[in-house]
Design a protein around this motif. Structure first.
Motif, mmCIF file in Angstrom:
data_model
loop_
_atom_site.group_PDB
_atom_site.id
_atom_site.type_symbol
_atom_site.label_atom_id
_atom_site.label_comp_id
_atom_site.label_asym_id
_atom_site.label_seq_id
_atom_site.Cartn_x
_atom_site.Cartn_y
_atom_site.Cartn_z
ATOM 1 N N TYR A 24 -5.606 1.396 13.267
ATOM 2 C CA TYR A 24 -4.588 0.589 12.701
ATOM 3 C C TYR A 24 -3.327 1.291 13.009
ATOM 4 O O TYR A 24 -2.481 0.671 13.555
ATOM 5 C CB TYR A 24 -4.613 0.764 11.014
ATOM 6 C CG TYR A 24 -5.786 -0.148 10.554
ATOM 7 C CD1 TYR A 24 -5.437 -1.295 9.982
ATOM 8 C CD2 TYR A 24 -7.024 0.169 10.459
ATOM 9 C CE1 TYR A 24 -6.300 -2.294 9.486
ATOM 10 C CE2 TYR A 24 -8.135 -0.660 9.824
ATOM 11 C CZ TYR A 24 -7.662 -1.765 9.299
ATOM 12 O OH TYR A 24 -8.631 -2.658 8.623
ATOM 13 N N SER A 75 1.577 -7.867 12.929
ATOM 14 C CA SER A 75 3.103 -8.523 12.827
ATOM 15 C C SER A 75 4.126 -7.164 12.725
ATOM 16 O O SER A 75 3.599 -6.114 12.319
ATOM 17 C CB SER A 75 3.265 -9.502 11.910
ATOM 18 O OG SER A 75 3.099 -8.932 10.592
ATOM 19 N N HIS A 91 7.838 -3.354 8.544
ATOM 20 C CA HIS A 91 6.511 -3.817 7.648
ATOM 21 C C HIS A 91 5.582 -4.333 8.697
ATOM 22 O O HIS A 91 6.145 -5.238 9.564
ATOM 23 C CB HIS A 91 6.828 -4.876 6.695
ATOM 24 C CG HIS A 91 7.328 -4.064 5.423
ATOM 25 N ND1 HIS A 91 7.675 -4.849 4.114
ATOM 26 C CD2 HIS A 91 7.690 -2.671 5.316
ATOM 27 C CE1 HIS A 91 8.019 -4.163 3.307
ATOM 28 N NE2 HIS A 91 7.871 -2.777 3.726
ATOM 29 N N HIS A 92 4.472 -4.104 8.729
ATOM 30 C CA HIS A 92 3.161 -4.769 9.604
ATOM 31 C C HIS A 92 2.443 -5.411 8.711
ATOM 32 O O HIS A 92 1.979 -5.043 7.471
ATOM 33 C CB HIS A 92 2.609 -3.540 10.316
ATOM 34 C CG HIS A 92 3.303 -2.864 11.207
ATOM 35 N ND1 HIS A 92 3.862 -3.306 12.414
ATOM 36 C CD2 HIS A 92 4.021 -1.570 11.156
ATOM 37 C CE1 HIS A 92 4.252 -2.256 13.239
ATOM 38 N NE2 HIS A 92 4.425 -1.308 12.565
ATOM 39 N N ASN A 93 1.698 -6.502 9.119
ATOM 40 C CA ASN A 93 0.530 -7.233 8.632
ATOM 41 C C ASN A 93 -0.286 -7.501 9.797
ATOM 42 O O ASN A 93 -0.214 -7.757 10.988
ATOM 43 C CB ASN A 93 1.108 -8.547 7.947
ATOM 44 C CG ASN A 93 1.526 -8.316 6.749
ATOM 45 O OD1 ASN A 93 1.069 -8.038 5.824
ATOM 46 N ND2 ASN A 93 2.806 -8.778 6.614
ATOM 47 N N TYR A 95 -3.811 -9.711 10.927
ATOM 48 C CA TYR A 95 -4.616 -10.900 10.876
ATOM 49 C C TYR A 95 -5.567 -11.056 11.654
ATOM 50 O O TYR A 95 -5.648 -10.899 12.701
ATOM 51 C CB TYR A 95 -3.535 -12.104 11.014
ATOM 52 C CG TYR A 95 -2.078 -12.079 10.357
ATOM 53 C CD1 TYR A 95 -2.055 -12.378 8.977
ATOM 54 C CD2 TYR A 95 -1.015 -11.466 10.839
ATOM 55 C CE1 TYR A 95 -0.981 -12.597 8.312
ATOM 56 C CE2 TYR A 95 0.114 -11.368 10.158
ATOM 57 C CZ TYR A 95 0.328 -12.002 8.865
ATOM 58 O OH TYR A 95 1.422 -11.890 8.093
ATOM 59 N N ASN A 101 -4.701 -12.329 6.308
ATOM 60 C CA ASN A 101 -4.277 -11.122 6.281
ATOM 61 C C ASN A 101 -5.307 -10.050 5.928
ATOM 62 O O ASN A 101 -5.995 -10.371 4.669
ATOM 63 C CB ASN A 101 -3.054 -11.076 5.332
ATOM 64 C CG ASN A 101 -2.112 -9.826 5.355
ATOM 65 O OD1 ASN A 101 -1.702 -9.645 4.273
ATOM 66 N ND2 ASN A 101 -2.274 -9.101 6.299
ATOM 67 N N SER A 104 -1.973 -4.485 5.498
ATOM 68 C CA SER A 104 -0.420 -4.500 5.655
ATOM 69 C C SER A 104 -0.179 -3.025 5.680
ATOM 70 O O SER A 104 -0.680 -2.039 5.285
ATOM 71 C CB SER A 104 0.387 -5.115 4.423
ATOM 72 O OG SER A 104 0.152 -4.835 3.462
ATOM 73 N N CYS A 105 1.107 -2.710 6.081
ATOM 74 C CA CYS A 105 1.687 -1.359 5.906
ATOM 75 C C CYS A 105 3.352 -1.466 5.983
ATOM 76 O O CYS A 105 3.784 -2.242 6.515
ATOM 77 C CB CYS A 105 1.408 -0.789 7.320
ATOM 78 S SG CYS A 105 2.155 1.043 7.565
ATOM 79 N N GLU A 106 3.663 -0.413 5.225
ATOM 80 C CA GLU A 106 4.951 -0.158 5.131
ATOM 81 C C GLU A 106 5.358 1.041 5.835
ATOM 82 O O GLU A 106 4.471 2.156 5.648
ATOM 83 C CB GLU A 106 5.496 0.026 3.690
ATOM 84 C CG GLU A 106 5.140 -1.353 2.614
ATOM 85 C CD GLU A 106 5.234 -0.656 1.288
ATOM 86 O OE1 GLU A 106 5.408 0.255 0.956
ATOM 87 O OE2 GLU A 106 5.033 -1.825 0.394
#
Length: 158
Positions: A24, A75, A91-93, A95, A101, A104-106
């Motif tokens: 990731y 993303s 921010h990442h998502n 898919y 989805n 996700s990541c901040e």
């Protein structure tokens, strides 16, 4: 929103046979650098400006396992930046091949001057490029205080 396609390789899988947490991080880093390169932040231009990106944190939220055999998309959105460009929040998502989805990541980071090793704002040419990037509705102007929101000092050190 910027999107990057990936294939899950054998080396991206852990002992549980699903996407490893280290993968990731690698996919997000690759996505960020591809985005920056498209904006003109290449190794050469960053070297000319003596700057490099540093990460303060990456908080990943996992929703569903994902396995090899199908492509994924990652993303990236610029959701925060300081006025001088020193601090940034992306921010990442993640898919799956059906558009679901699964994580996700901040993440928050800054730019460092590679000679002085101190945090630095962006030079005007880079700042102008970043200011033209599409921003989501939740975009915010960052301050130094935003970078310290997770800092905890043990009482015995105060």
């Amino acid at each position: 929103m910027y999107l990057k396609d990936f294939e899950i390789r054998w080396s991206d899988v852990d002992a549980n046979r699903h996407l490893a947490n280290s993968a990731y991080l690698n996919f997000m880093s690759h996505t960020r650098m591809a985005f920056l390169i498209e904006l003109g932040f290449t190794h050469q231009t960053m070297a000319e400006q003596n700057i490099g990106p540093v990460i303060f944190y990456e908080h990943i939220y996992y929703f569903k396992e994902v396995f090899p055999g199908k492509p994924i998309k990652v993303s990236m959105e610029v959701v925060g930046m300081s006025e001088d460009g020193k601090f940034f929040e992306f921010h990442h998502n993640f898919y799956d091949y059906k558009g679901r989805n699964f994580a996700s990541c901040e993440m928050m980071g800054a730019w460092v001057d590679l000679k002085t090793r101190a945090l630095t704002g962006l030079h005007n040419n880079f700042l102008n490029v970043f200011n033209k990037v599409d921003k989501p509705d939740n975009f915010r102007v960052l301050t130094k205080e935003d970078t310290r929101k997770f800092a905890k000092i043990p009482k015995n050190l105060v």
